[in-house]
Design a protein around this motif. Structure first.
Motif, short mmCIF file in Angstrom:
data_model
loop_
_atom_site.label_atom_id
_atom_site.label_comp_id
_atom_site.label_asym_id
_atom_site.label_seq_id
_atom_site.Cartn_x
_atom_site.Cartn_y
_atom_site.Cartn_z
N THR A 114 46.49 54.49 43.74
CA THR A 114 45.07 54.58 43.37
C THR A 114 44.96 55.23 42.00
O THR A 114 45.67 56.18 41.68
CB THR A 114 44.28 55.40 44.41
N SER B 267 39.08 46.71 43.48
CA SER B 267 38.48 47.63 42.52
C SER B 267 37.00 47.80 42.78
O SER B 267 36.35 46.95 43.41
CB SER B 267 38.72 47.13 41.09
N SER B 268 36.43 48.90 42.26
CA SER B 268 35.01 49.17 42.44
C SER B 268 34.15 48.37 41.47
O SER B 268 32.95 48.17 41.71
CB SER B 268 34.74 50.67 42.24
N TYR C 266 50.62 52.25 48.42
CA TYR C 266 49.27 52.16 47.87
C TYR C 266 49.19 53.08 46.66
O TYR C 266 49.54 54.25 46.74
CB TYR C 266 48.23 52.60 48.91
N ILE D 138 42.61 50.20 43.60
CA ILE D 138 43.66 50.38 44.60
C ILE D 138 44.64 49.24 44.44
O ILE D 138 44.26 48.06 44.51
CB ILE D 138 43.10 50.40 46.03
N ASP E 19 37.40 52.39 39.71
CA ASP E 19 38.40 52.84 40.67
C ASP E 19 39.20 51.64 41.16
O ASP E 19 38.63 50.60 41.53
CB ASP E 19 37.73 53.53 41.85
N SER F 96 47.80 47.70 46.24
CA SER F 96 48.65 47.67 47.44
C SER F 96 49.88 46.86 47.09
O SER F 96 49.84 45.62 47.07
CB SER F 96 47.90 47.04 48.61
N GLN G 148 42.11 55.35 38.22
CA GLN G 148 40.84 54.99 37.60
C GLN G 148 41.09 54.48 36.19
O GLN G 148 41.91 55.03 35.46
CB GLN G 148 39.88 56.19 37.55
#
Length: 481
Positions: A183, A207-208, A181, A169, A167, A171, A185
């Motif tokens: 978002t 990121s995740s 923003y 993001i 995931d 900005s 995957q």
């Protein structure tokens, strides 16, 4: 009782072991065994006729290394045997022209440590290069460096997926102002590109899972509106590996160069010096500034970690276009660099190695076993407060293998840049070592070095403006959000 004692000893041993492992994770480098990269877009769609991607692979050890290169977009999955070095050619269609997602990631896996640089060559204005970072040096937070594109072309950020179900993001920042923003995957090999007709410097990627970030401009003049234009690209360093002390070498023999400073924390105090000036900046989180310098090395000192990006200036009517390059922090120096010079351009200009080293250690510096005097190195001293350092410049022939090292193991900085054609240029650090700033306190007092009068500028307000520091050679262009 004995059992309890045994358990306590086991727990203590486990903590020591895991603590050691954690400390080992605090340090890494640009050398590794597993890489993933993507390439931002050129101003037009690239075909095999107008661009080639060259992978320069240099093993740490002089033994045979097996390297596999996988690029699903061009149906490539090949294994190579590398000795001293190998240059592998890839199809230019991996350069991503499209906005949004594609599967244009390229994976490089080796069975021994290698250094990987990516060089793009072809029609004029697309020549550039960057040092690729292994997965062990990637992160989950980045701040992008770019440059104002030449209208109507674009400034770009590309995120390459390393693991499935990541995931992200983004900005976005456009011309110094916070924008939107985004978002999304990413899967492994998937690349997402954001491109607009404005400067995207300062945009933040989180990121995740670890991702690889590349940023630059499809075409840009440096400074804006001056000289010729050029494709600019560099791989971004995660913010956790930023540092506080830098010496930026000039781009000899050019007469000017540009530097951008980026910060990620409030109350960041930055001082920069050359032979004539000392200025200070108070920068807050998510701000950046642009500075113009001439032929002196520039010292940059900060009390909190920052990023420093150097740009080749193209207003001096010399052969060669602009380029962008990550600046090594002093803590990112190494004592040995193995590398290969580009082979595409050979007729005009030069390939130059800029070395930053302690003055009293230059005698042990060797390039392919020969001292700096053998190579007729040019010497330019660094000004106080880091006048114990000097910079050396050595010209290197194209398409050749080099080993630059210090006989006593002293660490030093080394970048390579080139003006190998009238309409091309490139630059990047030869290698980097990293220390995770989260593993220790990096805030530094600058009271011991800020001993001369400095003109101070505070960077806090949401404004995009140009201003000149009077009385010096440095021009400040503030980009704030």
């Amino acid at each position: 009782m004995k059992c309890v004692l045994c358990i306590l000893l086991l727990v203590a041993g486990y903590r020591i072991k895991t603590g050691y492992a954690a400390s080992q994770q605090c340090e890494t480098s640009s050398v590794g065994t597993h890489f993933m990269f993507g390439l931002i877009g050129y101003y037009e769609r690239v075909t095999s006729a107008n661009a080639t991607i060259q992978l320069h692979l240099t093993p740490e050890l002089q033994v045979s290394t097996h390297v596999r290169v996988t690029a699903p977009f061009i149906n490539m999955n090949r294994t190579y045997t590398v000795s001293n070095y190998t240059v592998i050619l890839l199809h230019g269609r991996l350069i991503q022209f499209e906005n949004g997602t594609q599967y244009k990631g390229t994976e490089v896996i080796s069975d021994l440590n290698i250094s990987l640089t990516v060089f793009i060559s072809g029609v004029s204005d697309i020549a550039e290069g960057f040092l690729a970072l292994p997965l062990s040096a990637l992160g989950t937070r980045y701040i992008a460096a770019s440059y104002t594109p030449t209208y109507p072309y674009s400034s770009e950020i590309l995120i390459a997926g390393v693991e499935n179900d990541t995931d992200v993001i983004l900005s976005t920042v456009i011309d110094g102002k916070r924008n939107t923003y985004l978002t999304f995957q990413l899967q492994k090999f998937e690349t997402y590109q954001f491109k607009v007709n404005n400067d995207v410097s300062g945009s933040i990627v989180t990121s995740s899972k670890p991702v690889a970030i590349f940023s630059g401009s499809a075409l840009a003049h440096v400074p804006a509106g001056i000289g010729d234009w050029q494709y600019l690209v560099e791989q971004m360093i995660p913010t956790k590996y930023w540092t506080t002390r830098f010496i930026v070498p000039p781009i000899y023999p050019r007469r000017h160069f540009v530097v951008k400073l980026f910060t990620d924390q409030d109350n960041t105090e930055v001082h920069y010096y050359n032979s004539t000036d000392h200025f200070a900046l108070n920068m807050n989180k998510m701000t950046s500034v642009e500075l113009l310098f001439s032929t002196d090395p520039v010292t940059v000192l900060a009390n909190k970690p920052i990023s420093v990006i150097q740009y080749g200036h193209n207003g001096d009517k010399m052969a060669g276009d602009p380029f962008m390059s990550t600046t090594q922090g002093i803590t990112q120096f190494k004592n040995s660099y193995k590398f290969v010079t580009q082979k595409y351009y050979s007729r005009v200009g030069s390939n130059t190695i800029a070395i930053t080293i302690l003055k009293n250690s230059t005698g042990g510096l060797l390039l392919n076993g020969h001292s700096m005097s053998y190579w007729s190195a040019k010497n330019v001293s660094v000004s106080p407060p880091l006048d114990q350092y000097t910079t050396l410049f050595v010209n290197a022939i194209h398409n050749s293998y080099f080993h630059l090292y210090h006989s006593d193991g002293i660490k030093f900085g080394a970048i390579i840049y080139g003006r190998p054609g009238n309409l091309v240029a490139y630059g990047y650090p030869l290698q980097l070592s990293f220390t995770n700033k989260d593993c220790g306190k990096h805030e530094v007092s600058l009271t011991t070095v800020a001993t001369t009068h400095a003109q101070t500028t505070t960077v806090t307000k949401p404004v995009y403006s140009n201003s000149t520091f009077q009385g010096g050679k440095s021009i400040l262009v503030g980009l704030y959000i």
